[in-house]
Design an enzyme around this catalytic site. Structure first.
Site, PDB file in Angstrom:
ATOM      1  N   SER A  16       0.805  -1.212   0.000  1.00 50.35           N
ATOM      2  CA  SER A  16       0.000   0.000   0.000  1.00 50.35           C
ATOM      3  C   SER A  16       0.839   1.263   0.000  1.00 50.35           C
ATOM      4  O   SER A  16       2.005   1.260   0.387  1.00 50.35           O
ATOM      5  CB  SER A  16      -0.894  -0.023   1.245  1.00 50.35           C
ATOM      6  OG  SER A  16      -1.520   1.229   1.409  1.00 50.35           O
ATOM      7  N   GLY A  17       0.202   2.364  -0.402  1.00 47.27           N
ATOM      8  CA  GLY A  17       0.827   3.675  -0.311  1.00 47.27           C
ATOM      9  C   GLY A  17       0.623   4.300   1.059  1.00 47.27           C
ATOM     10  O   GLY A  17       1.158   5.364   1.355  1.00 47.27           O
ATOM     11  N   ASP A  18      -0.217   3.653   1.887  1.00 44.10           N
ATOM     12  CA  ASP A  18      -0.438   4.186   3.236  1.00 44.10           C
ATOM     13  C   ASP A  18      -0.383   3.011   4.217  1.00 44.10           C
ATOM     14  O   ASP A  18       0.176   1.966   3.893  1.00 44.10           O
ATOM     15  CB  ASP A  18      -1.760   4.977   3.275  1.00 44.10           C
ATOM     16  CG  ASP A  18      -1.729   6.119   4.279  1.00 44.10           C
ATOM     17  OD1 ASP A  18      -1.111   5.954   5.349  1.00 44.10           O
ATOM     18  OD2 ASP A  18      -2.332   7.175   4.017  1.00 44.10           O
ATOM     19  N   ASN A  19      -0.975   3.149   5.400  1.00 43.93           N
ATOM     20  CA  ASN A  19      -0.844   2.093   6.400  1.00 43.93           C
ATOM     21  C   ASN A  19      -1.475   0.778   5.912  1.00 43.93           C
ATOM     22  O   ASN A  19      -2.542   0.789   5.315  1.00 43.93           O
ATOM     23  CB  ASN A  19      -1.555   2.511   7.686  1.00 43.93           C
ATOM     24  CG  ASN A  19      -1.047   3.850   8.177  1.00 43.93           C
ATOM     25  OD1 ASN A  19       0.140   4.005   8.435  1.00 43.93           O
ATOM     26  ND2 ASN A  19      -1.927   4.832   8.278  1.00 43.93           N
TER      27      ASN A  19
END
Ligand SMILES: *[C@@H]1O[C@H](CO)[C@@H](O)[C@H](O)[C@H]1NC(C)=O
Ligand SMILES: *[C@@H]1O[C@H](CO)[C@@H](O)[C@H](O)[C@H]1NC(C)=O
Ligand SMILES: *[C@@H]1O[C@H](CO)[C@@H](O)[C@H](O)[C@H]1NC(C)=O
Ligand SMILES: *[C@@H]1O[C@H](CO)[C@@H](O)[C@H](O)[C@H]1NC(C)=O
Ligand SMILES: *[C@@H]1O[C@H](CO)[C@@H](O)[C@H](O)[C@H]1NC(C)=O
Ligand SMILES: *[C@@H]1O[C@H](CO)[C@@H](O)[C@H](O)[C@H]1NC(C)=O
Ligand SMILES: *[C@@H]1O[C@H](CO)[C@@H](O)[C@H](O)[C@H]1NC(C)=O
Ligand SMILES: *[C@@H]1O[C@H](CO)[C@@H](O)[C@H](O)[C@H]1NC(C)=O
Length: 465
Positions: free
Chosen positions: A249-252
């Site tokens: 992912s690009g985040d958590n």
């Protein structure tokens, strides 16, 4: 019943089974679920076209509406066959319902904004996450439901997020927040499993104000530079079990939440009794498991084990700030295996990002009882940055049996600690003086079972002749 009657019934049963076998079956499935359904239908029975170009928003709506009459009569399952099924946002509207994606079934999210109705902000956030104002409804949304299953033979839901990311980055959504892939609100007995979810416009899986949630065997993939593509976000939820998921992912990979500042404090609904196990995460700019930053309803009793992360910014991260209020407490993590990490552990007491100017400067979060053990991390740049709040230290931190090996160019200050209290045992490299060594300490991990651990899956069948 006499013996004779029983054997007649058996013979009749066998005859009808053989008869059924002679007919051509369109679909015959077997899968595991929290509950099975008496009635089945195929999406194509409602005029859907799987060419990846025709909009099936209406077909989904009509199918789900038509099957809702079975909610009180054994429930229903809607089967999405192989094909590319373009659709805008649609709602699950009945309890005791299963959405099943066959292998090679792909639900493609429409790029046409008129296919996405706008809904109010969540009461515990007071506004949309991207912008003041409302939100585009999630691709698959349901509220006030009991016993909902979204599963399949690893079929795919493709959010086609690229155009949303581009528009978001260029400031194109002035006062509306991007949609999520799946959002279930005010619901209980939820199962989401055995699916591949890709390229969500923003968060992927968002259970909110819900309980008794089982999330298993999800493969979640988004480009590592895509904005806000959190994998799974349990938000003001109780009794949740997330297991066997692989997330890039690009985040958590997982973000545990419970509302934002004064809105979350007022709503007052914590996330608690959460199990996360056998997770594999890749997220170079974010956390494997983040607690917060929206934690204003409180987060309590999180049990994470057998967690693997590769090329990820941090392992477990606590994010909070003055104005958030509430608490993050009784957090347990063990058997963590990390490779190539900027930070192993990170706690941020000055995360910033307020919902609006109306937050309460006296709403001080309590961070207490944070337990990490049996950790092996390789190629680490910084072992820990633990940054509590002045006059509000983060307390009861315990780290035991943890061995970090450092990258070729590690930071000089390996343990950067302010406003924290706790102990360590058998930790390398040597922790900061605020976390003194206490020989023989084995940090706690609860061994009692949570109710969600007792949920047994049933073997379900779907046959459409
Ligand atoms: C795709 O759908 C649009 C509108 O529904 C239509 O105009 C176009 O001809 C379709 N393209 C193909 C390749 O089917
Ligand atoms: C889904 O339900 C919400 C209300 O809960 C509504 O605002 C929204 O328009 C519905 N979406 C669709 C696609 O009908
Ligand atoms: C859904 O449930 C919430 C919480 O119990 C309740 O406040 C709300 O009125 C319900 N909405 C509907 C449409 O039944
Ligand atoms: C999950 O999907 C795979 C691949 O299609 C299938 O073999 C398996 O039986 C499914 N598992 C469950 C629990 O339904
Ligand atoms: C589902 O498909 C993904 C992507 O093709 C694959 O990596 C994963 O192993 C599959 N999962 C299951 C449970 O079959
Ligand atoms: C320390 O942690 C490692 C890695 O999880 C584990 O293999 C080992 O058994 C642990 N040692 C003790 C004494 O618990
Ligand atoms: C170790 O981490 C550095 C970044 O600190 C990275 O550039 C390098 O590729 C990693 N080495 C290995 C063997 O993964
Ligand atoms: C230590 O952490 C603080 C934030 O808590 C940061 O501002 C500071 O730069 C860090 N110091 C070093 C030497 O990394």
């Amino acid at each position: 019943l006499g013996l004779h009657t029983i054997s007649s019934v058996l013979i009749l049963g066998m005859l009808s089974l053989r008869f059924a076998e002679c007919k051509t079956t369109k679909v015959s499935l077997q899968y595991q679920a929290i509950n099975c359904r008496k009635h089945s239908a195929l999406l194509t029975d409602f005029g859907a076209v799987g060419d990846g170009n025709t909009s099936n928003t209406k077909a989904f709506k009509v199918a789900i509406h038509s099957l809702s009459k079975y909610a009180a009569h054994g429930g229903a399952q809607l089967i999405v066959p192989p094909g590319k099924w373009l659709t805008g946002s649609f709602n699950l509207t009945s309890s005791h319902f299963t959405l099943f994606l066959e292998k090679d079934a792909v639900i493609l999210a429409s790029q046409d904004e008129s296919e996405w109705p706008q809904v109010s902000p969540l009461p515990s956030y007071g506004r949309g996450r991207d912008a003041y104002g409302g939100r585009f409804s999630s691709l698959i949304f349901g509220t006030n439901l009991t016993d909902v299953v979204i599963t399949g033979n690893n079929g795919t839901i493709d959010g086609q997020g690229a155009t949303w990311w581009k528009k978001y980055r260029s400031g194109g959504f002035l006062n509306v927040t991007r949609p999520y892939t799946i959002e279930l609100m005010h619901s209980n007995q939820i199962q989401i499993s055995n699916l591949t979810l890709i390229n969500s416009p923003a968060w992927f899986v968002h259970p909110v104000y819900s309980s008794d949630i089982l999330i298993q065997k999800l493969t979640i993939l988004a480009p590592i530079d895509s904005p806000n593509t959190d994998g799974i976000n349990p938000d003001s939820c109780t009794n949740t079990r997330i297991e066997d998921c692989f997330i890039v992912s690009g985040d958590n990979c997982i973000a545990v939440k419970s509302g934002w500042d004064q809105y979350g404090i007022r709503y007052g609904m914590p996330t608690k009794h959460l199990i996360i196990r056998r997770l594999t995460c890749i997220s170079p700019d974010s956390a494997t498991i983040a607690l917060g930053s929206e934690m204003s309803g409180g987060i309590q009793d999180v049990r994470a084990e057998d967690i693997t992360a590769i090329n990820t910014q941090s392992g477990v991260r606590i994010k909070t700030a003055i104005g958030r209020g509430a608490f993050v407490k009784d957090i347990y993590a063990r058997r963590l295996t990390f490779k190539t990490m900027k930070f192993v552990f990170w706690m941020s007491g000055a995360y910033g990002q307020h919902s609006d100017g109306g937050f309460d400067p006296n709403a001080i979060p309590q961070i207490q009882g944070i337990n990490y053990k049996d950790v092996v991390a390789e190629n680490v740049t910084i072992s820990a940055r633990l940054d509590g709040i002045a006059n509000d230290p983060f307390t009861g931190i315990c780290i035991s049996n943890a061995t970090f090996t450092l990258t070729a160019k590690p930071d000089e200050l390996q343990w950067n600690c302010t406003n924290i209290q706790g102990v360590t045992s058998n930790v390398t490299p040597k922790p900061c003086s605020l976390l003194p060594e206490q020989k023989g300490v084995d940090c706690h991990f609860p061994e009692d079972k949570l109710p969600i651990d007792d949920v047994q899956l049933k073997t379900c069948y779907a046959t459409i002749a």
